[in-house]
Design a protein around this motif. Structure first.
Motif, PDB file in Angstrom:
ATOM      1  N   ALA A   1       0.816  -1.217   0.000  1.00 12.23           N
ATOM      2  CA  ALA A   1       0.000   0.000   0.000  1.00 12.23           C
ATOM      3  C   ALA A   1       0.849   1.266   0.000  1.00 12.23           C
ATOM      4  N   ASP A   2       2.120   1.156   0.337  1.00 15.65           N
ATOM      5  CA  ASP A   2       3.011   2.323   0.399  1.00 15.65           C
ATOM      6  C   ASP A   2       3.875   2.437  -0.850  1.00 15.65           C
ATOM      7  N   ALA A   3       3.358   1.994  -1.984  1.00 17.28           N
ATOM      8  CA  ALA A   3       4.148   2.006  -3.215  1.00 17.28           C
ATOM      9  C   ALA A   3       4.578   3.412  -3.604  1.00 17.28           C
ATOM     10  N   ASP A   4       3.716   4.417  -3.416  1.00 18.30           N
ATOM     11  CA  ASP A   4       4.118   5.786  -3.723  1.00 18.30           C
ATOM     12  C   ASP A   4       5.305   6.223  -2.877  1.00 18.30           C
ATOM     13  N   ASP A   5       5.291   5.862  -1.596  1.00 16.62           N
ATOM     14  CA  ASP A   5       6.418   6.202  -0.724  1.00 16.62           C
ATOM     15  C   ASP A   5       7.692   5.494  -1.181  1.00 16.62           C
ATOM     16  N   ALA A   6       7.550   4.249  -1.627  1.00 15.58           N
ATOM     17  CA  ALA A   6       8.711   3.506  -2.112  1.00 15.58           C
ATOM     18  C   ALA A   6       9.332   4.182  -3.325  1.00 15.58           C
ATOM     19  N   LEU A   7       8.491   4.609  -4.272  1.00 20.62           N
ATOM     20  CA  LEU A   7       9.002   5.311  -5.447  1.00 20.62           C
ATOM     21  C   LEU A   7       9.596   6.656  -5.059  1.00 20.62           C
ATOM     22  N   GLY A   8       9.043   7.284  -4.021  1.00 21.40           N
ATOM     23  CA  GLY A   8       9.595   8.551  -3.554  1.00 21.40           C
ATOM     24  C   GLY A   8      11.028   8.416  -3.070  1.00 21.40           C
ATOM     25  N   LEU A   9      11.362   7.286  -2.453  1.00 25.31           N
ATOM     26  CA  LEU A   9      12.738   7.072  -2.007  1.00 25.31           C
ATOM     27  C   LEU A   9      13.703   7.092  -3.190  1.00 25.31           C
ATOM     28  N   LEU A  10      13.289   6.490  -4.308  1.00 22.52           N
ATOM     29  CA  LEU A  10      14.119   6.514  -5.515  1.00 22.52           C
ATOM     30  C   LEU A  10      14.153   7.903  -6.117  1.00 22.52           C
ATOM     31  N   GLU A  11      12.996   8.537  -6.192  1.00 21.11           N
ATOM     32  CA  GLU A  11      12.881   9.842  -6.839  1.00 21.11           C
ATOM     33  C   GLU A  11      13.754  10.885  -6.153  1.00 21.11           C
ATOM     34  N   ARG A  12      13.836  10.814  -4.827  1.00 18.29           N
ATOM     35  CA  ARG A  12      14.626  11.782  -4.049  1.00 18.29           C
ATOM     36  C   ARG A  12      16.083  11.357  -3.902  1.00 18.29           C
ATOM     37  N   GLY A  13      16.439  10.210  -4.432  1.00 27.67           N
ATOM     38  CA  GLY A  13      17.818   9.746  -4.340  1.00 27.67           C
ATOM     39  C   GLY A  13      18.213   9.278  -2.958  1.00 27.67           C
ATOM     40  N   GLU A  14      17.250   8.853  -2.140  1.00 29.67           N
ATOM     41  CA  GLU A  14      17.548   8.451  -0.773  1.00 29.67           C
ATOM     42  C   GLU A  14      17.899   6.966  -0.643  1.00 29.67           C
ATOM     43  N   ALA A  15      17.482   6.166  -1.598  1.00 30.45           N
ATOM     44  CA  ALA A  15      17.676   4.722  -1.482  1.00 30.45           C
ATOM     45  C   ALA A  15      19.129   4.334  -1.745  1.00 30.45           C
ATOM     46  N   PHE A  16      19.657   3.441  -0.937  1.00 29.76           N
ATOM     47  CA  PHE A  16      20.950   2.810  -1.186  1.00 29.76           C
ATOM     48  C   PHE A  16      20.662   1.354  -1.516  1.00 29.76           C
ATOM     49  N   GLY A  17      20.842   0.981  -2.766  1.00 26.89           N
ATOM     50  CA  GLY A  17      20.439  -0.349  -3.195  1.00 26.89           C
ATOM     51  C   GLY A  17      18.976  -0.352  -3.579  1.00 26.89           C
ATOM     52  N   LYS A  18      18.291  -1.441  -3.268  1.00 29.34           N
ATOM     53  CA  LYS A  18      16.924  -1.644  -3.726  1.00 29.34           C
ATOM     54  C   LYS A  18      15.889  -1.359  -2.628  1.00 29.34           C
ATOM     55  N   VAL A  19      14.719  -0.918  -3.069  1.00 36.18           N
ATOM     56  CA  VAL A  19      13.541  -0.812  -2.222  1.00 36.18           C
ATOM     57  C   VAL A  19      12.592  -1.926  -2.628  1.00 36.18           C
ATOM     58  N   LEU A  20      11.995  -2.594  -1.644  1.00 39.86           N
ATOM     59  CA  LEU A  20      11.104  -3.708  -1.904  1.00 39.86           C
ATOM     60  C   LEU A  20       9.707  -3.424  -1.378  1.00 39.86           C
ATOM     61  N   LEU A  21       8.707  -3.930  -2.084  1.00 38.00           N
ATOM     62  CA  LEU A  21       7.316  -3.880  -1.640  1.00 38.00           C
ATOM     63  C   LEU A  21       6.901  -5.282  -1.209  1.00 38.00           C
ATOM     64  N   VAL A  22       6.310  -5.376  -0.034  1.00 42.04           N
ATOM     65  CA  VAL A  22       5.915  -6.657   0.523  1.00 42.04           C
ATOM     66  C   VAL A  22       4.397  -6.703   0.684  1.00 42.04           C
ATOM     67  N   PRO A  23       3.707  -7.593  -0.043  1.00 44.66           N
ATOM     68  CA  PRO A  23       2.233  -7.672   0.071  1.00 44.66           C
ATOM     69  C   PRO A  23       1.769  -8.007   1.488  1.00 44.66           C
TER      70      PRO A  23
END
Length: 325
Positions: free
Chosen positions: A303-325
């Protein structure tokens, strides 16, 4: 089943959690109960309406998953129902269930948990096919990985090192520099503070990089060509600084260099199956013995997919972000 689809494409579209009919596997396909889905920059483009999924793929994003096979279509002998796999998708990974071609699955490697394994298929397949198939990287060559802290870059650093290369990588800020160095890079350049081209030349005794794996695109084109060694190969796999750049052809000719680009998603099923088979043969043993490992920044609910993409968009992620159902 629940899935995350694009609710709007006015500007940067928003994602919405929906309930939809579950997919069914066709001939040569398997149905996977998703344990986790990898988040990629291509999903940002799809959310914005600039990267539509291939024909026949679900409308929701997601190009890689891990999970358990719960059904198989006609003609599938492997994987079997009950097997834990990772999978490379055309789309549709942001869901509780996903259909994938059997030839685009891999067993979850030894020593990696089922959830974190979702960080591997897209990054490993991209890094392998571009470093080995396209750039023809050889042992003891010098490789520059632009964006060593990214989802693909963090894997490419490890893979290039495991293949025997001398690895220079870029990262932004002292903390990221230290973490990329811990992944095995011989030299890490802080692109926020240092001249990357000068640093590459210093690190390679003035020769430059035999291979540059680039996520910057047009805005990095001139510097990447300057950083190449004679006979060097520049492979563009991302467009973080734009689609267009100016190329000094005389500099390219003087170095007898090659500039090429690559997308994984648009390749044929046969090409993807060949890449997956090569990864299973050559890279999966490296994952099993720890030379290559998934790098996971965060695990967020579906449900937090927008937040997950935001981490990439802002350049905050180191490595991968995962979504868990």
């Amino acid at each position: 089943m629940r899935a995350v689809t694009i609710a709007s494409q006015a500007g940067a579209g928003k994602l919405a959690l929906i309930v939809t009919d579950p997919p069914e596997p066709d001939d040569g396909e398997v149905l996977v109960r998703v344990a986790a889905s990898g988040v990629n920059r291509a999903d940002l483009l799809q959310r914005a309406g600039n990267y539509p999924p291939p024909a026949g793929a679900p409308p929701w994003p997601g190009m890689e998953v891990s999970g358990t096979v719960i059904a198989a279509g006609h003609g599938v002998s492997s994987p079997r129902v009950g097997d834990e796999v990772v999978a490379l998708l055309e789309g549709g990974g942001y869901a509780e269930l996903a259909v994938v071609r059997a030839a685009q699955t891999l067993p979850v490697p030894d020593g990696v948990g089922l959830v974190d394994a979702a960080a591997l298929p897209e990054a490993v397949c991209t890094a392998w096919t571009n470093l080995v198939d396209t750039a023809r990287l050889r042992p003891r060559e010098r490789v520059l990985v632009q964006g060593g802290s990214g989802g693909v870059g963090s894997v490419a650093v490890q893979l290039a090192k495991a293949l025997g290369a001398f690895v220079v990588a870029t990262a932004g800020g002292p903390e990221r520099v230290a973490r990329v160095r811990a992944l095995g890079a011989d030299v890490v350049v802080d692109h926020r503070a240092d001249d990357v081209v000068a640093a590459v030349r210093d690190a390679t005794g003035g020769r430059g990089a035999d291979v540059v794996l680039d996520v910057l695109g047009g805005g990095g084109l001139a510097d990447n060509v300057r950083a190449l060694a004679p006979g060097g190969r520049l492979v563009v796999i991302g467009l973080q600084r734009g689609r267009r750049g100016e190329l000094d052809l005389s500099a390219l000719m003087a170095k007898r260099a090659v500039v090429t680009g690559s997308l994984l998603r648009s390749r044929t099923a046969q090409e993807k199956a060949a890449i997956v088979a090569a990864v299973r043969e050559h890279v999966w043993p490296m994952v099993a013995d720890g030379r290559v490992r998934p790098v996971v920044h965060a695990r967020l609910p579906l449900a937090d997919a927008d937040d997950a993409l935001g981490l990439l968009e802002r350049g905050e992620a180191f490595g991968k972000v995962l979504l868990v159902p």
